[in-house]
Write a protein that holds these residues in place. Structure first.
Motif, mmCIF file in Angstrom:
data_model
loop_
_atom_site.group_PDB
_atom_site.id
_atom_site.type_symbol
_atom_site.label_atom_id
_atom_site.label_comp_id
_atom_site.label_asym_id
_atom_site.label_seq_id
_atom_site.Cartn_x
_atom_site.Cartn_y
_atom_site.Cartn_z
ATOM 1 N N ASP A 30 0.947 -1.327 0.023
ATOM 2 C CA ASP A 30 0.061 -0.049 0.058
ATOM 3 C C ASP A 30 1.026 1.150 -0.121
ATOM 4 O O ASP A 30 0.489 2.179 -0.732
ATOM 5 C CB ASP A 30 -1.002 -0.012 1.051
ATOM 6 C CG ASP A 30 -2.070 -1.056 1.250
ATOM 7 O OD1 ASP A 30 -2.330 -1.580 0.097
ATOM 8 O OD2 ASP A 30 -2.358 -1.592 2.096
ATOM 9 N N LYS A 31 1.931 1.216 0.732
ATOM 10 C CA LYS A 31 2.755 2.527 0.980
ATOM 11 C C LYS A 31 3.491 2.528 -0.444
ATOM 12 O O LYS A 31 3.604 3.735 -0.876
ATOM 13 C CB LYS A 31 3.957 2.191 1.846
ATOM 14 C CG LYS A 31 3.075 2.240 3.467
ATOM 15 C CD LYS A 31 4.227 2.130 4.409
ATOM 16 C CE LYS A 31 3.417 1.729 5.925
ATOM 17 N NZ LYS A 31 4.095 1.520 7.050
ATOM 18 N N LEU A 32 4.091 1.532 -1.050
ATOM 19 C CA LEU A 32 4.641 1.606 -2.233
ATOM 20 C C LEU A 32 3.629 2.168 -3.521
ATOM 21 O O LEU A 32 3.917 2.828 -4.272
ATOM 22 C CB LEU A 32 5.261 0.347 -2.855
ATOM 23 C CG LEU A 32 5.866 0.145 -4.122
ATOM 24 C CD1 LEU A 32 6.916 1.220 -4.140
ATOM 25 C CD2 LEU A 32 6.117 -1.406 -4.608
ATOM 26 N N ALA A 33 2.380 1.518 -3.409
ATOM 27 C CA ALA A 33 1.470 2.214 -4.144
ATOM 28 C C ALA A 33 0.989 3.532 -4.121
ATOM 29 O O ALA A 33 0.971 4.499 -5.068
ATOM 30 C CB ALA A 33 0.042 1.383 -4.435
ATOM 31 N N GLY A 34 1.097 4.151 -2.904
ATOM 32 C CA GLY A 34 1.037 5.463 -2.587
ATOM 33 C C GLY A 34 2.192 6.412 -3.213
ATOM 34 O O GLY A 34 1.982 7.454 -3.690
ATOM 35 N N VAL A 35 3.273 5.836 -2.926
ATOM 36 C CA VAL A 35 4.729 6.472 -3.501
ATOM 37 C C VAL A 35 4.487 6.656 -5.055
ATOM 38 O O VAL A 35 4.680 7.744 -5.375
ATOM 39 C CB VAL A 35 5.988 5.923 -3.078
ATOM 40 C CG1 VAL A 35 6.934 6.683 -3.823
ATOM 41 C CG2 VAL A 35 5.904 6.166 -1.535
ATOM 42 N N LEU A 36 4.106 5.461 -5.754
ATOM 43 C CA LEU A 36 3.804 5.410 -7.051
ATOM 44 C C LEU A 36 2.678 6.417 -7.450
ATOM 45 O O LEU A 36 3.065 7.135 -8.503
ATOM 46 C CB LEU A 36 3.745 4.082 -7.417
ATOM 47 C CG LEU A 36 4.938 3.028 -7.631
ATOM 48 C CD1 LEU A 36 4.362 1.687 -7.785
ATOM 49 C CD2 LEU A 36 5.638 3.547 -8.663
ATOM 50 N N ALA A 37 1.512 6.511 -6.695
ATOM 51 C CA ALA A 37 0.562 7.282 -7.350
ATOM 52 C C ALA A 37 1.118 8.995 -7.060
ATOM 53 O O ALA A 37 0.677 9.918 -8.073
ATOM 54 C CB ALA A 37 -0.601 6.901 -6.284
ATOM 55 N N VAL A 38 1.620 9.127 -6.263
ATOM 56 C CA VAL A 38 2.063 10.536 -6.024
ATOM 57 C C VAL A 38 3.083 10.684 -7.082
ATOM 58 O O VAL A 38 2.943 11.898 -7.793
ATOM 59 C CB VAL A 38 2.801 11.036 -4.739
ATOM 60 C CG1 VAL A 38 3.497 11.974 -4.657
ATOM 61 C CG2 VAL A 38 1.719 10.899 -3.435
ATOM 62 N N GLY A 39 3.758 9.864 -7.574
ATOM 63 C CA GLY A 39 4.782 10.087 -8.729
ATOM 64 C C GLY A 39 3.940 10.291 -10.005
ATOM 65 O O GLY A 39 4.381 10.917 -10.770
ATOM 66 N N LEU A 40 2.986 9.346 -10.057
ATOM 67 C CA LEU A 40 2.307 9.584 -11.436
ATOM 68 C C LEU A 40 1.434 10.653 -11.403
ATOM 69 O O LEU A 40 1.237 11.477 -12.498
ATOM 70 C CB LEU A 40 1.339 8.257 -11.414
ATOM 71 C CG LEU A 40 1.975 6.902 -11.779
ATOM 72 C CD1 LEU A 40 1.135 5.952 -11.751
ATOM 73 C CD2 LEU A 40 2.497 6.986 -13.404
ATOM 74 N N PHE A 41 0.986 10.902 -10.382
ATOM 75 C CA PHE A 41 0.031 12.286 -10.119
ATOM 76 C C PHE A 41 1.085 13.707 -10.433
ATOM 77 O O PHE A 41 0.593 14.709 -11.152
ATOM 78 C CB PHE A 41 -0.491 12.319 -8.774
ATOM 79 C CG PHE A 41 -1.594 13.668 -8.618
ATOM 80 C CD1 PHE A 41 -1.028 14.942 -8.085
ATOM 81 C CD2 PHE A 41 -2.735 13.500 -9.196
ATOM 82 C CE1 PHE A 41 -2.064 15.695 -8.041
ATOM 83 C CE2 PHE A 41 -3.737 14.563 -9.055
ATOM 84 C CZ PHE A 41 -3.267 15.518 -8.477
ATOM 85 N N ALA A 42 2.359 13.401 -10.155
ATOM 86 C CA ALA A 42 3.363 14.648 -10.330
ATOM 87 C C ALA A 42 3.329 14.687 -12.180
ATOM 88 O O ALA A 42 3.821 15.886 -12.246
ATOM 89 C CB ALA A 42 4.793 14.329 -10.041
#
Length: 175
Positions: A13-25
């Motif tokens: 979940d934490k990894l998905a959160g970091v990836l989601a923030v990166g994609l949102f960027a």
């Protein structure tokens, strides 16, 4: 990505959160946007444009719906709501009776329920984070398709058509 009864997040979940923030960027950082476009654009060439858009919309909607059902603990949320309603009724009764001792006990119970509610709020963010892994790139690509000045990427039939009156006004203005 399995549902857990506690509100804590797994390392996935934490990894998905970091990836989601990166994609949102990718909305703001051009190299990330370019990478997303480089991945999605070849996939778009496999199907006609309209069919690709329908497939994109359907797959993101299905993915999000499945995540909502898998990751949200609705039973626990309903149980928590029922406890809160029961506690509110007991507080009203204790206030009417003027029972300060019972009110003190209910305050400590309320603090416990508030902690549980915070856990549930953290848990309700999990499906959003996982769905961003698919929806953010889709929307970034769609934005690029419809706003790219370098090339006419979207077919004309997907652009908005002007009324006859506004076409006449455009001719007068030289557009």
């Amino acid at each position: 990505m399995e549902s857990s009864n506690s509100g804590s997040w797994s390392k996935y979940d934490k990894l998905a959160g970091v990836l989601a923030v990166g994609l949102f960027a990718g909305y703001f950082v051009q190299p990330i946007e370019a990478a997303i476009i480089a991945v999605v654009s070849p996939l778009a060439m496999l199907l006609p444009f309209s069919l690709f858009i329908v497939t994109l919309v359907g797959s993101t909607g299905l993915y999000t719906a499945v995540l909502q059902t898998k990751l949200r603990d609705t039973e626990r949320m309903e149980l928590l709501r029922a406890k809160m309603k029961t506690r509110q009724g007991r507080v009203r009764t204790a206030r009417k009776e003027g029972d300060e001792e019972q009110l003190d006990g209910l305050r400590t119970e309320q603090q416990e329920l508030m902690r549980s509610q915070m856990e549930m709020m953290k848990g309700s963010v999990r499906p959003i984070i996982w769905s961003l892994l698919v929806t953010a790139p889709a929307f970034i690509w769609l934005r690029w398709v419809f706003t790219s000045r370098a090339v006419a990427v979207a077919p004309e039939r997907f652009s908005f058509r002007c009324s006859e009156k506004s076409r006449g006004q455009r001719r007068l203005l030289g557009r």
